[in-house]
Design a protein around this motif. Structure first.
Motif: not given
Length: 536
Positions: A394-404
Protein backbone atom coordinates in the motif's frame (compact mmCIF):
# COMPACT_ATOMS: atom_id res chain seq x y z
CA UNK A 1 63.41 -18.18 9.82
CA UNK A 2 64.52 -20.91 7.44
CA UNK A 3 64.66 -18.64 4.37
CA UNK A 4 66.29 -15.77 6.24
CA UNK A 5 63.07 -13.80 6.77
CA UNK A 6 61.52 -13.24 10.17
CA UNK A 7 57.75 -13.59 9.99
CA UNK A 8 55.75 -11.92 12.75
CA UNK A 9 51.98 -12.04 13.28
CA UNK A 10 50.11 -9.76 15.68
CA UNK A 11 46.36 -10.06 16.21
CA UNK A 12 43.59 -8.44 18.15
CA UNK A 13 39.81 -8.83 18.26
CA UNK A 14 37.06 -6.99 20.11
CA UNK A 15 34.59 -9.62 21.25
CA UNK A 16 33.32 -7.79 24.35
CA UNK A 17 32.06 -4.23 24.72
CA UNK A 18 31.89 -2.32 27.97
CA UNK A 19 28.98 -0.07 26.99
CA UNK A 20 27.19 -2.24 24.42
CA UNK A 21 26.77 -5.91 25.33
CA UNK A 22 24.50 -6.29 22.28
CA UNK A 23 27.65 -5.82 20.18
CA UNK A 24 29.44 -8.74 21.84
CA UNK A 25 30.73 -11.39 19.44
CA UNK A 26 32.44 -14.12 21.51
CA UNK A 27 32.93 -16.20 18.35
CA UNK A 28 35.60 -13.71 17.22
CA UNK A 29 38.03 -15.39 19.60
CA UNK A 30 37.68 -18.64 17.65
CA UNK A 31 38.13 -16.75 14.39
CA UNK A 32 41.30 -15.18 15.76
CA UNK A 33 42.66 -18.59 16.71
CA UNK A 34 42.11 -19.84 13.17
CA UNK A 35 44.21 -16.96 11.85
CA UNK A 36 46.93 -17.80 14.37
CA UNK A 37 46.81 -21.50 13.45
CA UNK A 38 47.08 -20.72 9.76
CA UNK A 39 49.99 -18.28 9.93
CA UNK A 40 51.99 -20.09 12.62
CA UNK A 41 51.48 -23.41 10.84
CA UNK A 42 52.44 -23.81 7.22
CA UNK A 43 53.30 -20.14 6.71
CA UNK A 44 55.97 -20.18 9.41
CA UNK A 45 54.99 -17.04 11.35
CA UNK A 46 55.63 -16.34 15.02
CA UNK A 47 52.56 -15.05 16.86
CA UNK A 48 53.74 -12.07 18.88
CA UNK A 49 50.98 -11.72 21.45
CA UNK A 50 51.62 -8.11 22.45
CA UNK A 51 48.22 -6.54 21.78
CA UNK A 52 45.64 -8.57 23.66
CA UNK A 53 41.89 -8.40 23.04
CA UNK A 54 38.97 -6.13 23.90
CA UNK A 55 41.21 -3.09 24.21
CA UNK A 56 40.18 0.50 24.62
CA UNK A 57 40.94 2.74 21.65
CA UNK A 58 43.91 4.37 23.36
CA UNK A 59 45.45 1.09 24.48
CA UNK A 60 45.15 -0.44 21.04
CA UNK A 61 46.77 2.58 19.41
CA UNK A 62 49.57 2.70 21.97
CA UNK A 63 50.36 -1.01 21.73
CA UNK A 64 50.34 -0.99 17.92
CA UNK A 65 52.65 2.00 17.94
CA UNK A 66 55.00 0.40 20.49
CA UNK A 67 55.24 -2.82 18.49
CA UNK A 68 55.79 -1.23 15.10
CA UNK A 69 58.41 1.24 16.39
CA UNK A 70 60.33 -1.26 18.51
CA UNK A 71 64.09 -1.28 17.88
CA UNK A 72 63.74 -5.03 17.42
CA UNK A 73 61.94 -4.45 14.12
CA UNK A 74 63.95 -4.88 10.94
CA UNK A 75 63.35 -3.80 7.35
CA UNK A 76 63.56 -7.49 6.39
CA UNK A 77 60.73 -8.53 8.73
CA UNK A 78 57.48 -9.72 7.22
CA UNK A 79 54.76 -8.26 9.47
CA UNK A 80 51.08 -9.28 9.37
CA UNK A 81 48.57 -7.43 11.55
CA UNK A 82 45.05 -8.88 11.87
CA UNK A 83 42.27 -6.74 13.39
CA UNK A 84 38.70 -7.98 13.77
CA UNK A 85 35.96 -5.92 15.39
CA UNK A 86 32.84 -4.00 14.52
CA UNK A 87 33.38 -1.47 11.77
CA UNK A 88 31.05 1.41 11.04
CA UNK A 89 30.72 4.44 8.78
CA UNK A 90 30.37 7.99 10.03
CA UNK A 91 27.04 9.18 8.67
CA UNK A 92 28.08 12.59 7.34
CA UNK A 93 31.43 11.65 5.79
CA UNK A 94 31.29 7.87 5.24
CA UNK A 95 34.68 7.65 6.94
CA UNK A 96 35.35 4.21 8.38
CA UNK A 97 35.87 3.69 12.11
CA UNK A 98 36.84 0.74 14.27
CA UNK A 99 34.71 0.19 17.37
CA UNK A 100 36.85 -0.75 20.35
CA UNK A 101 36.12 -2.17 23.78
CA UNK A 102 35.18 1.23 25.18
CA UNK A 103 33.12 2.50 22.24
CA UNK A 104 29.76 3.87 23.33
CA UNK A 105 26.86 3.45 20.88
CA UNK A 106 25.35 6.65 22.27
CA UNK A 107 28.48 8.69 21.57
CA UNK A 108 30.39 7.40 18.56
CA UNK A 109 31.51 10.96 17.90
CA UNK A 110 34.00 10.66 20.78
CA UNK A 111 37.43 10.24 19.11
CA UNK A 112 38.86 8.84 22.35
CA UNK A 113 36.62 5.75 22.26
CA UNK A 114 37.01 4.71 18.64
CA UNK A 115 39.74 4.49 16.02
CA UNK A 116 39.42 6.33 12.75
CA UNK A 117 40.77 3.75 10.34
CA UNK A 118 42.65 6.39 8.35
CA UNK A 119 44.68 7.14 11.50
CA UNK A 120 46.28 3.70 11.26
CA UNK A 121 48.50 5.11 8.52
CA UNK A 122 50.20 7.42 10.99
CA UNK A 123 50.38 4.69 13.63
CA UNK A 124 51.91 2.04 11.40
CA UNK A 125 54.09 3.94 8.95
CA UNK A 126 55.81 6.64 10.96
CA UNK A 127 59.07 6.14 12.85
CA UNK A 128 59.53 2.48 12.02
CA UNK A 129 62.05 0.35 10.16
CA UNK A 130 59.32 -2.01 8.96
CA UNK A 131 59.09 -2.14 5.16
CA UNK A 132 56.96 -5.26 4.60
CA UNK A 133 53.55 -4.84 6.20
CA UNK A 134 50.26 -6.63 5.55
CA UNK A 135 47.26 -5.20 7.42
CA UNK A 136 44.13 -7.38 7.44
CA UNK A 137 40.90 -5.64 8.43
CA UNK A 138 38.12 -8.13 9.15
CA UNK A 139 35.24 -5.77 9.86
CA UNK A 140 32.03 -4.58 8.29
CA UNK A 141 32.61 -1.93 5.59
CA UNK A 142 36.37 -2.55 5.78
CA UNK A 143 36.77 -1.74 2.09
CA UNK A 144 35.91 1.85 2.98
CA UNK A 145 38.56 1.73 5.69
CA UNK A 146 41.07 0.67 3.05
CA UNK A 147 40.06 3.60 0.87
CA UNK A 148 40.48 6.01 3.77
CA UNK A 149 43.86 4.50 4.60
CA UNK A 150 45.21 4.73 1.07
CA UNK A 151 44.42 8.42 1.09
CA UNK A 152 46.68 8.85 4.11
CA UNK A 153 49.47 6.42 3.22
CA UNK A 154 51.25 8.69 0.77
CA UNK A 155 51.36 11.43 3.41
CA UNK A 156 52.74 9.17 6.12
CA UNK A 157 55.29 7.00 4.33
CA UNK A 158 58.80 7.98 5.33
CA UNK A 159 61.27 8.57 2.48
CA UNK A 160 62.98 5.31 3.44
CA UNK A 161 60.06 3.32 2.08
CA UNK A 162 61.17 4.04 -1.48
CA UNK A 163 64.84 3.22 -0.96
CA UNK A 164 64.47 -0.53 -0.53
CA UNK A 165 63.60 -2.78 -3.43
CA UNK A 166 60.75 -5.18 -2.73
CA UNK A 167 59.00 -3.47 0.19
CA UNK A 168 55.39 -2.43 0.44
CA UNK A 169 52.34 -1.76 2.57
CA UNK A 170 49.47 -4.09 1.62
CA UNK A 171 45.88 -3.88 2.80
CA UNK A 172 43.39 -6.75 2.79
CA UNK A 173 39.74 -6.19 3.69
CA UNK A 174 37.02 -8.75 4.31
CA UNK A 175 34.13 -6.69 2.89
CA UNK A 176 33.47 -3.89 0.42
CA UNK A 177 32.64 -0.32 1.58
CA UNK A 178 28.91 -0.90 2.00
CA UNK A 179 28.95 -4.59 2.83
CA UNK A 180 28.71 -6.38 6.15
CA UNK A 181 31.31 -8.99 7.11
CA UNK A 182 29.89 -12.25 8.41
CA UNK A 183 31.39 -13.06 11.80
CA UNK A 184 34.09 -15.72 11.57
CA UNK A 185 33.77 -16.26 7.82
CA UNK A 186 36.97 -14.60 6.56
CA UNK A 187 39.47 -16.78 8.50
CA UNK A 188 37.84 -19.94 7.13
CA UNK A 189 37.88 -18.64 3.56
CA UNK A 190 41.49 -17.46 3.83
CA UNK A 191 42.63 -20.80 5.24
CA UNK A 192 40.90 -22.71 2.46
CA UNK A 193 42.43 -20.46 -0.20
CA UNK A 194 45.96 -20.80 1.18
CA UNK A 195 45.63 -24.54 1.61
CA UNK A 196 44.06 -25.19 -1.77
CA UNK A 197 46.68 -26.15 -4.34
CA UNK A 198 44.62 -24.44 -6.99
CA UNK A 199 45.38 -20.92 -5.77
CA UNK A 200 45.36 -19.55 -9.30
CA UNK A 201 47.94 -22.12 -10.35
CA UNK A 202 50.70 -20.60 -8.25
CA UNK A 203 53.53 -22.69 -6.89
CA UNK A 204 53.51 -23.80 -3.28
CA UNK A 205 56.73 -21.84 -2.63
CA UNK A 206 54.90 -18.59 -3.23
CA UNK A 207 51.20 -17.80 -3.51
CA UNK A 208 50.24 -14.30 -4.55
CA UNK A 209 47.77 -12.31 -2.52
CA UNK A 210 45.82 -11.56 -5.65
CA UNK A 211 45.39 -15.26 -6.38
CA UNK A 212 44.24 -15.90 -2.81
CA UNK A 213 41.67 -13.11 -2.93
CA UNK A 214 40.41 -14.35 -6.28
CA UNK A 215 40.11 -17.86 -4.86
CA UNK A 216 38.19 -16.58 -1.82
CA UNK A 217 35.70 -14.66 -3.92
CA UNK A 218 35.13 -17.68 -6.16
CA UNK A 219 34.41 -19.90 -3.14
CA UNK A 220 30.79 -21.04 -3.38
CA UNK A 221 30.45 -21.07 0.40
CA UNK A 222 31.19 -17.33 0.64
CA UNK A 223 28.18 -15.14 1.47
CA UNK A 224 26.95 -13.41 -1.67
CA UNK A 225 26.86 -10.04 0.09
CA UNK A 226 30.52 -10.15 1.16
CA UNK A 227 33.44 -9.58 -1.22
CA UNK A 228 37.05 -9.66 -0.10
CA UNK A 229 39.57 -7.24 -1.59
CA UNK A 230 43.18 -6.17 -1.37
CA UNK A 231 45.17 -3.05 -2.21
CA UNK A 232 48.98 -2.82 -2.47
CA UNK A 233 50.55 0.58 -2.02
CA UNK A 234 54.07 1.95 -1.78
CA UNK A 235 55.52 -1.02 -3.65
CA UNK A 236 59.12 -0.85 -4.86
CA UNK A 237 59.01 -4.18 -6.64
CA UNK A 238 56.88 -7.27 -6.28
CA UNK A 239 54.46 -7.68 -3.42
CA UNK A 240 56.42 -8.95 -0.40
CA UNK A 241 56.12 -12.74 0.04
CA UNK A 242 53.61 -12.69 2.88
CA UNK A 243 52.13 -16.02 1.81
CA UNK A 244 55.00 -18.45 1.31
CA UNK A 245 55.79 -21.92 2.58
CA UNK A 246 59.25 -21.76 4.22
CA UNK A 247 59.80 -25.53 4.09
CA UNK A 248 62.64 -26.90 6.14
CA UNK A 249 63.35 -29.70 3.67
CA UNK A 250 63.81 -28.89 0.00
CA UNK A 251 62.74 -32.41 -0.98
CA UNK A 252 59.17 -31.48 -0.05
CA UNK A 253 59.15 -29.00 -2.91
CA UNK A 254 61.25 -31.20 -5.19
CA UNK A 255 58.85 -34.13 -4.90
CA UNK A 256 56.07 -31.90 -6.29
CA UNK A 257 57.94 -31.32 -9.53
CA UNK A 258 57.31 -33.46 -12.54
CA UNK A 259 59.85 -34.68 -15.07
CA UNK A 260 59.92 -31.30 -16.85
CA UNK A 261 60.90 -29.53 -13.67
CA UNK A 262 57.57 -27.75 -13.26
CA UNK A 263 55.61 -27.81 -10.02
CA UNK A 264 52.29 -29.62 -10.38
CA UNK A 265 49.35 -27.26 -10.16
CA UNK A 266 47.31 -29.79 -8.22
CA UNK A 267 49.70 -31.48 -5.78
CA UNK A 268 48.37 -33.91 -3.21
CA UNK A 269 49.11 -31.96 -0.05
CA UNK A 270 50.03 -33.95 3.02
CA UNK A 271 49.24 -32.68 6.51
CA UNK A 272 52.82 -33.12 7.66
CA UNK A 273 53.96 -30.96 4.73
CA UNK A 274 51.56 -28.08 5.31
CA UNK A 275 50.80 -28.44 9.00
CA UNK A 276 47.35 -26.96 8.57
CA UNK A 277 45.00 -28.02 11.32
CA UNK A 278 42.02 -30.18 10.34
CA UNK A 279 39.71 -27.66 12.00
CA UNK A 280 40.46 -25.32 9.13
CA UNK A 281 38.94 -27.78 6.70
CA UNK A 282 35.63 -27.93 8.55
CA UNK A 283 34.65 -24.57 10.08
CA UNK A 284 33.29 -24.86 13.56
CA UNK A 285 30.76 -22.05 13.24
CA UNK A 286 28.44 -22.40 10.28
CA UNK A 287 26.67 -19.20 9.39
CA UNK A 288 25.52 -17.77 6.10
CA UNK A 289 28.32 -19.59 4.26
CA UNK A 290 26.67 -22.95 4.92
CA UNK A 291 23.16 -24.29 4.95
CA UNK A 292 21.85 -23.23 8.37
CA UNK A 293 20.16 -25.73 10.64
CA UNK A 294 16.42 -25.66 10.96
CA UNK A 295 15.14 -23.41 13.70
CA UNK A 296 13.46 -26.53 15.05
CA UNK A 297 16.43 -28.84 14.37
CA UNK A 298 17.51 -31.76 16.52
CA UNK A 299 19.83 -30.45 19.19
CA UNK A 300 21.00 -33.95 20.07
CA UNK A 301 22.31 -34.47 16.54
CA UNK A 302 24.21 -31.18 16.75
CA UNK A 303 25.82 -32.14 20.06
CA UNK A 304 26.70 -35.61 18.79
CA UNK A 305 28.26 -34.15 15.65
CA UNK A 306 30.30 -31.72 17.73
CA UNK A 307 31.59 -34.46 20.01
CA UNK A 308 32.52 -36.74 17.13
CA UNK A 309 34.79 -34.06 15.65
CA UNK A 310 36.63 -33.68 18.94
CA UNK A 311 37.22 -37.22 20.18
CA UNK A 312 40.32 -36.17 22.05
CA UNK A 313 38.14 -34.05 24.36
CA UNK A 314 35.18 -36.39 24.62
CA UNK A 315 33.52 -36.17 27.98
CA UNK A 316 34.57 -32.58 28.64
CA UNK A 317 31.62 -30.44 29.73
CA UNK A 318 32.94 -27.68 27.48
CA UNK A 319 32.04 -29.85 24.49
CA UNK A 320 28.40 -29.82 25.49
CA UNK A 321 28.49 -26.14 26.40
CA UNK A 322 30.11 -25.16 23.09
CA UNK A 323 27.72 -27.34 21.10
CA UNK A 324 24.72 -25.75 22.78
CA UNK A 325 26.02 -22.22 22.30
CA UNK A 326 27.10 -22.83 18.72
CA UNK A 327 23.66 -24.18 17.89
CA UNK A 328 22.06 -21.05 19.36
CA UNK A 329 24.41 -18.86 17.32
CA UNK A 330 23.59 -20.84 14.17
CA UNK A 331 19.86 -20.52 14.84
CA UNK A 332 20.27 -16.76 15.29
CA UNK A 333 22.25 -16.48 12.05
CA UNK A 334 19.63 -18.54 10.23
CA UNK A 335 16.95 -16.09 11.35
CA UNK A 336 19.06 -13.10 10.31
CA UNK A 337 19.58 -14.70 6.91
CA UNK A 338 15.83 -14.73 6.34
CA UNK A 339 15.88 -10.92 6.51
CA UNK A 340 19.18 -10.58 4.64
CA UNK A 341 17.68 -12.56 1.78
CA UNK A 342 15.24 -9.70 1.13
CA UNK A 343 18.20 -7.93 -0.46
CA UNK A 344 20.57 -10.77 -1.32
CA UNK A 345 17.91 -12.92 -3.02
CA UNK A 346 15.74 -10.04 -4.15
CA UNK A 347 12.40 -11.58 -5.09
CA UNK A 348 8.74 -11.76 -4.21
CA UNK A 349 9.24 -15.08 -2.44
CA UNK A 350 12.10 -13.86 -0.21
CA UNK A 351 10.05 -10.81 0.82
CA UNK A 352 7.01 -12.95 1.63
CA UNK A 353 9.13 -15.36 3.67
CA UNK A 354 10.68 -12.52 5.67
CA UNK A 355 7.36 -10.77 6.35
CA UNK A 356 5.68 -14.02 7.34
CA UNK A 357 8.51 -14.85 9.75
CA UNK A 358 8.58 -11.33 11.22
CA UNK A 359 4.83 -11.42 11.74
CA UNK A 360 4.99 -14.82 13.45
CA UNK A 361 7.77 -13.55 15.72
CA UNK A 362 5.69 -10.42 16.46
CA UNK A 363 8.42 -8.13 15.18
CA UNK A 364 5.83 -6.41 13.00
CA UNK A 365 2.09 -5.86 13.29
CA UNK A 366 -0.60 -8.13 11.91
CA UNK A 367 -1.40 -5.28 9.52
CA UNK A 368 2.07 -5.43 8.03
CA UNK A 369 4.96 -3.01 8.36
CA UNK A 370 5.70 0.37 6.83
CA UNK A 371 8.91 1.70 5.33
CA UNK A 372 9.29 5.42 4.58
CA UNK A 373 9.88 6.63 1.04
CA UNK A 374 13.04 8.71 1.01
CA UNK A 375 12.59 12.50 1.09
CA UNK A 376 8.79 12.34 0.92
CA UNK A 377 5.86 12.20 3.34
CA UNK A 378 4.78 8.88 1.85
CA UNK A 379 5.24 5.30 3.01
CA UNK A 380 5.02 1.78 1.62
CA UNK A 381 3.15 -0.71 3.78
CA UNK A 382 4.12 -4.33 3.11
CA UNK A 383 1.40 -6.86 3.88
CA UNK A 384 1.31 -10.63 3.56
CA UNK A 385 -2.34 -11.30 2.91
CA UNK A 386 -4.62 -14.27 3.33
CA UNK A 387 -3.73 -16.68 1.81
CA UNK A 388 -0.24 -16.23 3.14
CA UNK A 389 1.41 -16.31 -0.29
CA UNK A 390 -0.33 -13.10 -1.34
CA UNK A 391 1.82 -9.97 -1.12
CA UNK A 392 0.30 -6.51 -1.16
CA UNK A 393 1.97 -3.10 -0.98
CA UNK A 394 0.00 0.00 0.00
CA UNK A 395 1.07 3.57 -0.61
CA UNK A 396 0.12 5.56 2.48
CA UNK A 397 0.32 9.05 3.96
CA UNK A 398 1.64 9.73 7.47
CA UNK A 399 -1.76 9.11 9.07
CA UNK A 400 -2.20 5.74 7.36
CA UNK A 401 -4.56 7.02 4.69
CA UNK A 402 -4.20 4.58 1.77
CA UNK A 403 -3.57 6.29 -1.58
CA UNK A 404 -3.20 3.15 -3.67
CA UNK A 405 -2.99 -0.64 -3.31
CA UNK A 406 -0.78 -2.94 -5.36
CA UNK A 407 -0.81 -6.75 -5.35
CA UNK A 408 2.43 -8.40 -6.44
CA UNK A 409 1.28 -11.24 -8.68
CA UNK A 410 3.64 -14.25 -8.83
CA UNK A 411 3.94 -13.79 -12.60
CA UNK A 412 5.18 -10.19 -12.30
CA UNK A 413 9.01 -9.81 -12.32
CA UNK A 414 10.54 -7.66 -9.56
CA UNK A 415 11.57 -4.92 -11.97
CA UNK A 416 8.06 -4.55 -13.36
CA UNK A 417 6.43 -4.50 -9.93
CA UNK A 418 8.84 -1.90 -8.54
CA UNK A 419 8.18 0.27 -11.60
CA UNK A 420 4.50 0.13 -10.61
CA UNK A 421 5.54 1.48 -7.19
CA UNK A 422 7.49 4.29 -8.88
CA UNK A 423 4.42 5.30 -10.88
CA UNK A 424 2.25 5.15 -7.76
CA UNK A 425 4.48 7.68 -6.00
CA UNK A 426 4.49 9.92 -9.06
CA UNK A 427 0.71 9.83 -9.28
CA UNK A 428 0.54 10.77 -5.58
CA UNK A 429 2.65 13.87 -6.19
CA UNK A 430 5.84 12.47 -4.65
CA UNK A 431 8.05 12.43 -7.76
CA UNK A 432 11.65 13.30 -6.85
CA UNK A 433 13.04 13.53 -10.36
CA UNK A 434 15.48 11.61 -12.51
CA UNK A 435 17.43 8.92 -10.69
CA UNK A 436 15.83 9.60 -7.30
CA UNK A 437 12.62 7.55 -7.45
CA UNK A 438 13.90 4.31 -5.96
CA UNK A 439 11.42 2.06 -4.12
CA UNK A 440 14.14 -0.57 -3.65
CA UNK A 441 15.65 1.79 -1.07
CA UNK A 442 12.55 1.37 1.10
CA UNK A 443 12.78 -2.42 0.78
CA UNK A 444 16.46 -2.39 1.75
CA UNK A 445 15.65 -0.16 4.74
CA UNK A 446 13.03 -2.72 5.77
CA UNK A 447 15.59 -5.53 5.59
CA UNK A 448 18.09 -3.56 7.66
CA UNK A 449 15.43 -2.71 10.24
CA UNK A 450 14.39 -6.35 10.68
CA UNK A 451 18.02 -7.42 11.05
CA UNK A 452 18.66 -4.68 13.61
CA UNK A 453 15.57 -5.54 15.65
CA UNK A 454 16.36 -9.26 15.62
CA UNK A 455 19.82 -8.54 17.01
CA UNK A 456 18.41 -6.24 19.68
CA UNK A 457 15.94 -8.94 20.72
CA UNK A 458 18.45 -11.79 20.61
CA UNK A 459 19.00 -11.88 24.39
CA UNK A 460 16.38 -11.40 27.09
CA UNK A 461 18.84 -9.62 29.37
CA UNK A 462 19.22 -6.81 26.86
CA UNK A 463 15.69 -5.83 27.87
CA UNK A 464 14.29 -5.06 24.42
CA UNK A 465 11.97 -7.99 23.73
CA UNK A 466 8.91 -6.61 25.47
CA UNK A 467 9.12 -3.10 24.05
CA UNK A 468 10.60 -3.62 20.57
CA UNK A 469 7.75 -5.66 19.10
CA UNK A 470 4.75 -5.21 16.80
CA UNK A 471 6.60 -2.48 14.93
CA UNK A 472 4.66 -0.22 12.60
CA UNK A 473 7.66 1.62 11.15
CA UNK A 474 11.21 2.81 11.72
CA UNK A 475 11.67 6.36 10.51
CA UNK A 476 14.71 8.61 10.80
CA UNK A 477 16.17 6.75 13.76
CA UNK A 478 12.92 6.25 15.72
CA UNK A 479 10.82 3.12 16.16
CA UNK A 480 7.04 3.41 16.17
CA UNK A 481 5.35 0.30 17.58
CA UNK A 482 1.76 -0.39 18.53
CA UNK A 483 2.49 0.61 22.13
CA UNK A 484 5.66 2.73 22.23
CA UNK A 485 7.79 5.33 20.49
CA UNK A 486 11.51 4.64 20.96
CA UNK A 487 14.75 6.27 19.71
CA UNK A 488 16.77 3.55 17.96
CA UNK A 489 20.04 4.64 19.60
CA UNK A 490 18.50 4.95 23.10
CA UNK A 491 16.12 2.03 23.38
CA UNK A 492 16.05 2.35 27.14
CA UNK A 493 13.93 5.49 26.66
CA UNK A 494 10.30 4.86 25.77
CA UNK A 495 7.24 7.01 25.21
CA UNK A 496 3.93 5.25 25.78
CA UNK A 497 1.60 5.88 22.87
CA UNK A 498 -1.27 6.70 25.22
CA UNK A 499 0.79 9.58 26.66
CA UNK A 500 1.38 11.33 23.33
CA UNK A 501 -1.52 13.65 24.11
CA UNK A 502 0.56 15.36 26.81
CA UNK A 503 1.57 18.76 25.46
CA UNK A 504 5.10 19.08 26.80
CA UNK A 505 6.85 16.23 24.93
CA UNK A 506 8.66 18.49 22.45
CA UNK A 507 10.02 20.68 25.25
CA UNK A 508 11.00 17.64 27.32
CA UNK A 509 12.95 15.98 24.49
CA UNK A 510 14.58 19.23 23.38
CA UNK A 511 15.94 19.72 26.89
CA UNK A 512 17.61 16.32 26.55
CA UNK A 513 19.27 17.50 23.38
CA UNK A 514 17.07 15.30 21.21
CA UNK A 515 15.43 17.50 18.58
CA UNK A 516 11.70 16.77 18.62
CA UNK A 517 10.53 19.03 15.82
CA UNK A 518 9.17 16.18 13.72
CA UNK A 519 8.93 12.92 15.68
CA UNK A 520 6.25 13.87 18.21
CA UNK A 521 3.97 15.55 15.63
CA UNK A 522 4.55 12.59 13.29
CA UNK A 523 3.71 10.11 16.04
CA UNK A 524 0.51 11.95 16.92
CA UNK A 525 -0.52 11.92 13.27
CA UNK A 526 0.35 8.24 12.89
CA UNK A 527 -1.62 7.17 15.97
CA UNK A 528 -4.43 9.70 15.50
CA UNK A 529 -3.78 11.42 18.86
CA UNK A 530 -4.22 15.16 19.38
CA UNK A 531 -2.46 17.25 22.07
CA UNK A 532 -4.78 17.64 25.06
CA UNK A 533 -5.13 21.37 24.69
CA UNK A 534 -6.71 20.64 21.29
CA UNK A 535 -9.02 18.07 22.82
CA UNK A 536 -10.56 20.48 25.30
Amino acid sequence: MVDGLRRLLVTTVVSRHLHAPEWDRPELVDAQQKIVDLFTGSLGYEHVDVLGNNLTANKLKNRLSTFIRSPERSEDDLIVIYISCHGDLIEDTNDHILLTGDSDPNDLSDPESRIDTADLAKLLLGGTRVRNLLLILDTCHSGQGTRNLIGEVSKRMAPGWGQRIGGGFVLMHSAQPFEEAETGTFPNLLAEAVKDAHSAGHTPEKISLGAVVEHINANKSKPGYQTVGWDPTGLTGEVPPFLTFPFRDTHIIDKLRDSTGMVRTNPEWEHHDLNILPTLQEPEHRTATHKPPSLTGNIHESIESKLNTEEHRKGDINDIRNALINLQISEHEAELNIYRDIVIKFSRDSLIRALRHASKAELITKSGVRSPIWETDLHYRFIVGDPSDELEVHLEEDDGNVLSEHIWDPSTPPGDFYQILVLAVRNAGGDLGVGLNDPTRSTQDLSEMLIEVTKYRSQELLGHRHYLRRIIERKDGWYFTEDYVLPADKLWYRIDVYRLGEVDWEEHLNKKGWPATWNIPFARTLYGIKPRYQQE
